[in-house]
Write an enzyme that holds these catalytic residues in place. Structure first.
Site, mmCIF file in Angstrom:
data_model
loop_
_atom_site.group_PDB
_atom_site.id
_atom_site.type_symbol
_atom_site.label_atom_id
_atom_site.label_comp_id
_atom_site.label_asym_id
_atom_site.label_seq_id
_atom_site.Cartn_x
_atom_site.Cartn_y
_atom_site.Cartn_z
ATOM 1 N N LYS A 147 0.820 -1.219 0.000
ATOM 2 C CA LYS A 147 0.000 0.000 0.000
ATOM 3 C C LYS A 147 0.852 1.267 0.000
ATOM 4 C CE LYS A 147 -2.354 0.257 3.667
ATOM 5 N NZ LYS A 147 -3.082 1.019 4.670
ATOM 6 N N ARG A 181 -10.775 2.312 9.776
ATOM 7 C CA ARG A 181 -10.408 0.912 9.946
ATOM 8 C C ARG A 181 -11.628 0.051 10.287
ATOM 9 N NH1 ARG A 181 -4.825 -0.010 10.249
ATOM 10 N NH2 ARG A 181 -3.718 1.740 11.110
ATOM 11 N N ARG A 190 11.616 -11.044 7.171
ATOM 12 C CA ARG A 190 12.634 -10.131 7.684
ATOM 13 C C ARG A 190 13.571 -10.816 8.686
ATOM 14 N NH1 ARG A 190 11.089 -4.271 9.770
ATOM 15 N NH2 ARG A 190 9.516 -5.505 10.858
ATOM 16 N N ARG A 214 12.603 -11.347 14.483
ATOM 17 C CA ARG A 214 11.954 -10.712 15.637
ATOM 18 C C ARG A 214 10.601 -11.373 15.890
ATOM 19 N NH1 ARG A 214 11.284 -4.527 14.895
ATOM 20 N NH2 ARG A 214 9.501 -5.517 13.966
ATOM 21 N N ARG A 238 -2.347 -10.711 13.334
ATOM 22 C CA ARG A 238 -2.556 -9.370 12.770
ATOM 23 C C ARG A 238 -3.480 -9.427 11.564
ATOM 24 N NH1 ARG A 238 3.040 -6.883 11.254
ATOM 25 N NH2 ARG A 238 1.819 -5.234 10.300
#
Ligand SMILES: [Zn+2]
Length: 214
Positions: free
Chosen positions: A13, A88, A127, A160, A171
């Site tokens: 996005k 949201r 990541r 992480r 999420r």
């Protein structure tokens, strides 16, 4: 050109928002950015928001919408804006509609960038961070030369907790449960454009520009 940009974390996005800003010469209005600005300028609304943030609580919708309203009334939003990160939830979408109606405005386009969960998980769990120098890598987009080792210092790379699959899945579930009612709200109004967020950045850009000009 007044629009809302929707899409799950990892959908690309941010890149497309930059493209829209350049193409249409309109600002991106992101709640995070405006809140930070109000806080740094110590405005009355900023200070009010701070009382919630200091407690670790969410800033209530009513306050967020007042902050957004102030931002949308600024001169640079005359030709339009891209709302990012707001609304949201359905309640926020309804509040936004009311606020805009009070300004004799309405949202013209809602872009929903869609990417399936498996792909999002691949993007979001890739990541790796170097324990020694903090250098950042991505298994798909920016892999280290040697697996598990930092190119710069040879340090060990680790994932992480925020980037672990379990956290990412949570999420995405939260995102979907909040956004689905929002999507059908805008679909009923006939202003929703579902954009498949796969392929090259230029492919996606082409799809967005075609949707907006149709
Ligand atoms: Zn390193």
């Amino acid at each position: 050109m007044r629009m809302i940009l929707l899409g799950p974390p990892g959908c690309g996005k941010g890149t497309q928002a930059k493209m829209l800003i350049e193409t249409y010469g309109i600002p991106q209005v992101s709640t995070g950015d405006i809140l930070r600005e109000e806080l740094s300028q110590k405005t009355p609304l900023g200070l009010e928001a701070k009382t919630y943030m200091d407690k670790g609580a969410l800033v209530p919708d009513g306050l967020v919408i007042r902050i957004i309203e102030g931002r949308l009334k600024k001169a640079d939003c005359k030709g339009g804006f891209i709302l990012d990160g707001f609304p949201r939830t359905l309640a926020q979408a309804e509040a936004l509609e009311k606020t805009l109606a009070g300004m004799n405005l309405e949202i013209e386009h809602v872009l929903s960038i869609e990417v399936d969960d498996a792909e999002l998980i691949r993007r979001l769990t890739g990541r790796r961070i170097c324990r020694q120098c903090g250098g950042s890598y991505h298994l798909m987009f920016n892999p280290p030369r040697q697996e598990g080792r930092c190119d710069a210092c040879g340090g060990e790379l680790y994932q992480r907790d925020d980037d672990k699959e379990e956290t990412i899945r949570k999420r995405l579930i939260v995102y979907q449960s909040q956004t689905e009612p929002l999507i059908s709200f805008y679909q009923k109004k006939g202003i929703l454009h579902a954009i498949p967020g796969v392929g090259s950045i230029d492919d996606i850009k082409g799809k967005i520009l075609r949707a907006l000009s149709s």
